[in-house]
Design a protein around this motif. Structure first.
Motif, PDB file in Angstrom:
ATOM      1  N   PRO A  79       0.809  -1.212   0.083  1.00 38.35           N
ATOM      2  CA  PRO A  79       0.092  -0.123   0.072  1.00 38.35           C
ATOM      3  C   PRO A  79       0.978   1.355   0.015  1.00 38.35           C
ATOM      4  CG  PRO A  79       0.189  -1.003   2.163  1.00 38.35           C
ATOM      5  CD  PRO A  79       0.755  -1.876   1.389  1.00 38.35           C
ATOM      6  N   PRO A  92      -5.278   4.521  -8.837  1.00 41.84           N
ATOM      7  CA  PRO A  92      -5.819   3.683  -7.725  1.00 41.84           C
ATOM      8  C   PRO A  92      -6.136   4.433  -6.476  1.00 41.84           C
ATOM      9  CG  PRO A  92      -4.334   2.261  -8.814  1.00 41.84           C
ATOM     10  CD  PRO A  92      -4.208   3.795  -9.199  1.00 41.84           C
ATOM     11  N   ALA A  93      -7.164   3.864  -5.532  1.00 38.03           N
ATOM     12  CA  ALA A  93      -7.095   4.443  -4.387  1.00 38.03           C
ATOM     13  C   ALA A  93      -5.842   4.741  -3.401  1.00 38.03           C
ATOM     14  CB  ALA A  93      -8.224   4.002  -3.625  1.00 38.03           C
ATOM     15  N   SER A  96      -4.431   2.033  -1.266  1.00 41.16           N
ATOM     16  CA  SER A  96      -4.694   0.823  -1.544  1.00 41.16           C
ATOM     17  C   SER A  96      -3.639   0.048  -2.001  1.00 41.16           C
ATOM     18  CB  SER A  96      -5.574   1.079  -2.803  1.00 41.16           C
ATOM     19  OG  SER A  96      -4.959   1.605  -3.939  1.00 41.16           O
ATOM     20  N   GLU A  97      -3.764  -1.373  -1.771  1.00 41.31           N
ATOM     21  CA  GLU A  97      -2.420  -2.299  -2.094  1.00 41.31           C
ATOM     22  C   GLU A  97      -2.319  -2.596  -3.596  1.00 41.31           C
ATOM     23  OE1 GLU A  97      -2.944  -5.840   0.132  1.00 41.31           O
ATOM     24  OE2 GLU A  97      -2.545  -4.780   2.083  1.00 41.31           O
ATOM     25  N   GLN A  98      -1.101  -2.552  -4.161  1.00 42.27           N
ATOM     26  CA  GLN A  98      -0.973  -2.540  -5.569  1.00 42.27           C
ATOM     27  C   GLN A  98       0.243  -3.529  -5.647  1.00 42.27           C
ATOM     28  OE1 GLN A  98      -2.742  -1.485  -7.806  1.00 42.27           O
ATOM     29  NE2 GLN A  98      -4.197  -0.505  -6.162  1.00 42.27           N
TER      30      GLN A  98
END
Length: 386
Positions: A79, A92-93, A96-98
């Protein structure tokens, strides 16, 4: 009298209402101002916990890179959190985990008013310089403010991925221009290299605005580090942040140059200094990147050669004018590195090139031109094999 009073109140109310409307206007900025990773489970992939947070990200940057020990240590999902411009959103938010194991992740920032968007590439990369011989073949043309284009230099790692170790003052120099091309900027790529392409650095006028601000010239420069464009107008010496982490001890630098000084040397007031001839500058600095309280240390325009955290430096003391490609060399002089600190990347190094030696204080000669190419840094263990 009563009519005059009522008219004044009406006008004042209109002004206040207009002021309120302006204050409530939605923000148009769409920048990432800071980025960080949080959580003890991620600290082990960094050399130092302070590397988990990147502050004061320049508006000129579009790539955000976290330096880690090894890509083999990257977890499948990480994250990343961001500080954004007022009211902006990110996709992405935020937090958030990417998955960064396959390469950079693209984030899109949208301004508060929804009218502007900007994309950033966020990546985790091994904290080592990709090469120690620089041929300056790799560059891209960047579209800057007011329809100005300039060249941005970069290196490639062993897998062919882009690594940004170079910066120049181009993002600041274009502030006084409109509709200009890369070859009209102080630092640009040239076909006239010692081998293949090279770099041309030339000292230019900063125009009426620069002269009014007592910053009348823009010297061509290229250096390892970051250029913080937001500092240009408020504290120009703090705009150049020198240094990249390194885990080897440098011994000497070599390369090739051509140089021609401009015809008239001027000071920061744009007054000619009779008898003075402009000089080019090439040097390298190796320094501790942590202070006694474990705070990050960087060098800037006002202390790059004088900071107490400097361990050793290599200065090319003579760069006479020449129309032919000429070899230069300088040895690092100073103290030896601490092996444990070196292994933990507790040192930074910078290489600096400028067409005017005192360009940081806006002294030099318009027209001074320095070409550089095929620059190499030789390290302690390299000598063992010679």
């Amino acid at each position: 009298m009563k009519k005059t009073f009522l008219l004044s109140i009406t006008l004042l109310s209109g002004l206040l209402l207009t002021s309120c409307i302006k204050e409530e206007a939605l923000d148009q900025e769409c920048d990432i101002e800071g980025a960080w990773v949080e959580g003890d489970q991620y600290a082990s992939i960094f050399y130092d916990p302070s590397q988990m947070k990147l502050n004061n990200i320049s508006t000129a940057e579009k790539e955000i890179n976290f330096s880690v020990k090894s890509l083999m240590l990257l977890p499948d999902r990480i994250p990343v959190f961001f500080t954004l411009s007022k009211g902006a959103t990110i996709e992405p938010a935020n937090g958030s985990e990417q998955d960064f194991t396959s390469g950079p992740v693209t984030y899109t920032v949208t301004s508060q008013d929804g009218a502007w968007k900007r994309q950033y590439s966020v990546a985790f990369k091994e904290a080592t310089m990709p090469t120690y011989k620089y041929s300056f073949e790799n560059y891209e043309t960047v579209a800057g403010l007011n329809h100005n284009n300039y060249h941005d230099f970069f290196e490639l790692d062993s897998e062919g991925n882009r690594v940004n170790i170079w910066a120049s003052g181009n993002p600041g120099a274009i502030m006084t221009k409109t509709n200009s091309q890369p070859e009209q900027q102080p630092t640009f790529s040239t076909e006239d290299g010692y081998q293949g392409r090279g770099v041309c650095l030339n000292t230019q006028s900063a125009g009426p605005l620069g002269e009014w601000m007592h910053k009348p010239i823009a010297a061509g420069n290229l250096f390892m580090g970051r250029f913080i464009v937001e500092k240009v107008l408020t504290d120009a010496l703090q705009a150049t942040q020198f240094g990249r982490p390194i885990d080897r001890e440098p011994v000497r630098i070599t390369g090739y140059y051509k140089y021609k000084p401009g015809p008239k040397f001027t000071n920061a007031e744009m007054k000619e200094v009779p008898g003075r001839v402009d000089e080019a500058s090439i040097y390298a600095v190796f320094y501790r990147n942590k202070d006694e309280n474990d705070n990050d240390v960087f060098l800037y325009g006002d202390n790059v050669l004088s900071s107490p955290y400097i361990v050793k430096k290599a200065i090319v003391t003579s760069l006479p004018a020449t129309d032919e490609w000429t070899r230069f060399e300088a040895f690092f002089e100073g103290d030896d590195a601490d092996p444990e600190v070196l292994a933990a990347q507790g040192y930074n190094m910078t290489l600096v090139f400028s067409s005017s030696k005192d360009g940081a204080t806006f002294e030099g000669a318009i027209g001074s031109t320095l070409y550089i190419d095929e620059v190499e840094v030789i390290f302690e263990d390299d000598n063992d094999n010679e």
